[in-house]
Write a protein that holds these residues in place. Sequence first.
Motif, PDB file in Angstrom:
ATOM      1  N   LYS A   4       0.855  -1.189   0.000  1.00 27.24           N
ATOM      2  CA  LYS A   4       0.000   0.000   0.000  1.00 27.24           C
ATOM      3  C   LYS A   4       0.886   1.232   0.000  1.00 27.24           C
ATOM      4  O   LYS A   4       1.775   1.374   0.837  1.00 27.24           O
ATOM      5  CB  LYS A   4      -0.921   0.054   1.210  1.00 27.24           C
ATOM      6  CG  LYS A   4      -1.853   1.255   1.100  1.00 27.24           C
ATOM      7  CD  LYS A   4      -2.964   1.226   2.110  1.00 27.24           C
ATOM      8  CE  LYS A   4      -2.603   2.137   3.264  1.00 27.24           C
ATOM      9  NZ  LYS A   4      -3.757   2.431   4.120  1.00 27.24           N
TER      10      LYS A   4
ATOM     11  N   THR B 213      -7.841   5.539  -3.336  1.00 23.16           N
ATOM     12  CA  THR B 213      -8.708   6.238  -2.391  1.00 23.16           C
ATOM     13  C   THR B 213      -8.072   7.584  -2.099  1.00 23.16           C
ATOM     14  O   THR B 213      -6.867   7.646  -1.832  1.00 23.16           O
ATOM     15  CB  THR B 213      -8.822   5.445  -1.065  1.00 23.16           C
ATOM     16  OG1 THR B 213      -9.315   4.143  -1.351  1.00 23.16           O
ATOM     17  CG2 THR B 213      -9.761   6.129  -0.080  1.00 23.16           C
TER      18      THR B 213
ATOM     19  N   GLU C 238      -4.301   6.864  -1.355  1.00 24.39           N
ATOM     20  CA  GLU C 238      -3.876   5.502  -1.031  1.00 24.39           C
ATOM     21  C   GLU C 238      -4.045   4.616  -2.260  1.00 24.39           C
ATOM     22  O   GLU C 238      -5.106   4.618  -2.875  1.00 24.39           O
ATOM     23  CB  GLU C 238      -4.712   4.944   0.118  1.00 24.39           C
ATOM     24  CG  GLU C 238      -4.439   5.651   1.424  1.00 24.39           C
ATOM     25  CD  GLU C 238      -5.552   5.420   2.445  1.00 24.39           C
ATOM     26  OE1 GLU C 238      -5.366   4.590   3.343  1.00 24.39           O
ATOM     27  OE2 GLU C 238      -6.602   6.072   2.315  1.00 24.39           O
TER      28      GLU C 238
ATOM     29  N   LYS D   8      -4.661  12.917   1.053  1.00 25.22           N
ATOM     30  CA  LYS D   8      -4.005  11.615   1.205  1.00 25.22           C
ATOM     31  C   LYS D   8      -4.523  10.689   0.107  1.00 25.22           C
ATOM     32  O   LYS D   8      -5.728  10.507  -0.024  1.00 25.22           O
ATOM     33  CB  LYS D   8      -4.321  11.018   2.577  1.00 25.22           C
ATOM     34  CG  LYS D   8      -3.708   9.638   2.764  1.00 25.22           C
ATOM     35  CD  LYS D   8      -3.833   9.137   4.184  1.00 25.22           C
ATOM     36  CE  LYS D   8      -5.241   8.713   4.517  1.00 25.22           C
ATOM     37  NZ  LYS D   8      -5.354   8.127   5.866  1.00 25.22           N
TER      38      LYS D   8
ATOM     39  N   GLU E  20       0.924   5.227   0.373  1.00 21.65           N
ATOM     40  CA  GLU E  20       0.122   6.334   0.904  1.00 21.65           C
ATOM     41  C   GLU E  20       0.902   7.606   0.630  1.00 21.65           C
ATOM     42  O   GLU E  20       2.037   7.740   1.066  1.00 21.65           O
ATOM     43  CB  GLU E  20      -0.039   6.108   2.407  1.00 21.65           C
ATOM     44  CG  GLU E  20      -1.000   7.024   3.085  1.00 21.65           C
ATOM     45  CD  GLU E  20      -1.070   6.678   4.568  1.00 21.65           C
ATOM     46  OE1 GLU E  20      -1.612   5.607   4.915  1.00 21.65           O
ATOM     47  OE2 GLU E  20      -0.540   7.448   5.385  1.00 21.65           O
TER      48      GLU E  20
END
Length: 112
Positions: free
Chosen positions: A3, A29, A62, A60, A5
């Motif tokens: 992941k 996201t 993701e 942010k 970020e």
Amino acid sequence: MQKIEAIIRPSKLEDLKAALENIQIRGMTASEVKGRGLQNNQKQYYRGREVSVDLNPKIKVEIVCHDESVENIISTIINSCRTGKHGDGKIFVYPLERVIRISTREEGAAAL
Ligand SMILES: Nc1ncnc2c1ncn2[C@@H]1O[C@H](COP(=O)(O)OP(=O)(O)OP(=O)(O)O)[C@@H](O)[C@H]1O
Ligand SMILES: [Mg+2]
């Protein structure tokens, strides 16, 4: 799977989305967040009073991806979000344990 970020300037989100589309990265996201890095720790004054440190609006993003895509995504984020000034943001990378697509119950790479 990993992941990624990325905490970026809100003004860079559209550029980043277009750049990710170009490398066939669709799933992501994005959230509105507030944060601070090293610079925003100065005292601020409001009507003559010292007020606690402000947090700046950031976005942010993701992205969960295959291990092989991580470096390409990191360069894409840097190329589209970097101004070279303080406050460009940060990228955090985490190993990801499981991904499950709810509609099909697919797991892992097939679920991305
Ligand atoms: N150590 C951290 N932990 C969690 N989030 C962080 C951290 N450092 C920065 N961030 C997030 O990244 C955003 C942008 O940080 P920023 O780019 O100002 O980092 P910096 O370390 O001050 O580097 P720069 O010198 O480029 O400003 C912050 O508003 C915050 O949301
Ligand atoms: Mg900073």
